[in-house]
Write a protein that holds these residues in place. Structure first.
Motif, PDB file in Angstrom:
ATOM      1  N   PRO A 109     -68.111-111.056 -90.304  1.00 13.17           N
ATOM      2  CA  PRO A 109     -68.621-112.372 -90.708  1.00 13.17           C
ATOM      3  C   PRO A 109     -69.793-112.785 -89.807  1.00 13.17           C
ATOM      4  O   PRO A 109     -69.845-112.403 -88.640  1.00 13.17           O
ATOM      5  N   ASP A 110     -70.700-113.519 -90.354  1.00 15.67           N
ATOM      6  CA  ASP A 110     -71.862-114.029 -89.609  1.00 15.67           C
ATOM      7  C   ASP A 110     -72.727-112.920 -89.012  1.00 15.67           C
ATOM      8  O   ASP A 110     -73.411-113.134 -88.017  1.00 15.67           O
ATOM      9  N   ASN A 111     -72.641-111.712 -89.574  1.00 21.47           N
ATOM     10  CA  ASN A 111     -73.454-110.591 -89.102  1.00 21.47           C
ATOM     11  C   ASN A 111     -73.284-110.294 -87.623  1.00 21.47           C
ATOM     12  O   ASN A 111     -74.224-109.878 -86.942  1.00 21.47           O
ATOM     13  N   LYS A 112     -72.090-110.484 -87.104  1.00 25.21           N
ATOM     14  CA  LYS A 112     -71.824-110.185 -85.701  1.00 25.21           C
ATOM     15  C   LYS A 112     -71.839-108.669 -85.509  1.00 25.21           C
ATOM     16  O   LYS A 112     -71.392-107.920 -86.375  1.00 25.21           O
TER      17      LYS A 112
END
Length: 151
Positions: free
Chosen positions: A62-65
């Motif tokens: 998620p959130d391009n982590k």
């Protein structure tokens, strides 16, 4: 003068196979190879690892982590300003659907590798690798063989 020695791109080739065997939900990785073992400065190396995961939740954080990490094991006192020795990558989601054991290989291309000491005729580099799944489970850590960087 210190030079930047990594470009900011990553190529990941993913081969994935569903398997009825249930693995641990904590991802496991295994070092396979690195090539070439002697690389010209600013050239690229390709690292291959195998993975397996019991619930298939690797990649697509998620959130391009970041979820794939390569730690440069060279002397960090020689790192250029702004480089902490960790290459962070965002892997694509490997599997969609209900929890399923998956396994496969990942090829990581590290472009633009350079010597920290521009006067060295040859400089060894080795990486420690691990990944984190979407549930936050950290895999085991593996080390690559040594690669020699030459001018």
């Amino acid at each position: 003068m210190k030079r930047l020695f990594f470009l900011t791109s990553l190529s990941i080739l993913v081969a994935c196979r569903r398997d009825p065997i249930v693995f641990s939900i904590i991802p496991q990785i295994e070092y396979v190879s690195v090539s070439p073992t002697v690389v010209q400065e600013f050239g690229a190396i390709v690292i291959t690892i195998r993975y397996r995961d019991g619930d298939g939740d690797i990649g697509g954080q998620p959130d391009n982590k970041p979820d794939l990490f390569l730690i440069d094991l060279r002397d960090n006192s020689q790192f250029p300003e702004g480089y902490d020795g960790i290459l962070r990558y965002n892997m694509p989601r490997f599997y969609e659907g209900p929890a399923q054991s998956i396994q496969g290989t990942i090829e990581i291309t590290v472009p633009g590798i350079a010597r920290l000491d521009p006067n060295a005729l040859s400089e060894p580099v080795q990486f420690e690798i691990y990944l984190i799944d979407r549930a936050g489970h950290e895999s085991n850590r593996v080390r690559t063989d040594t690669v020699r960087i030459v001018p």
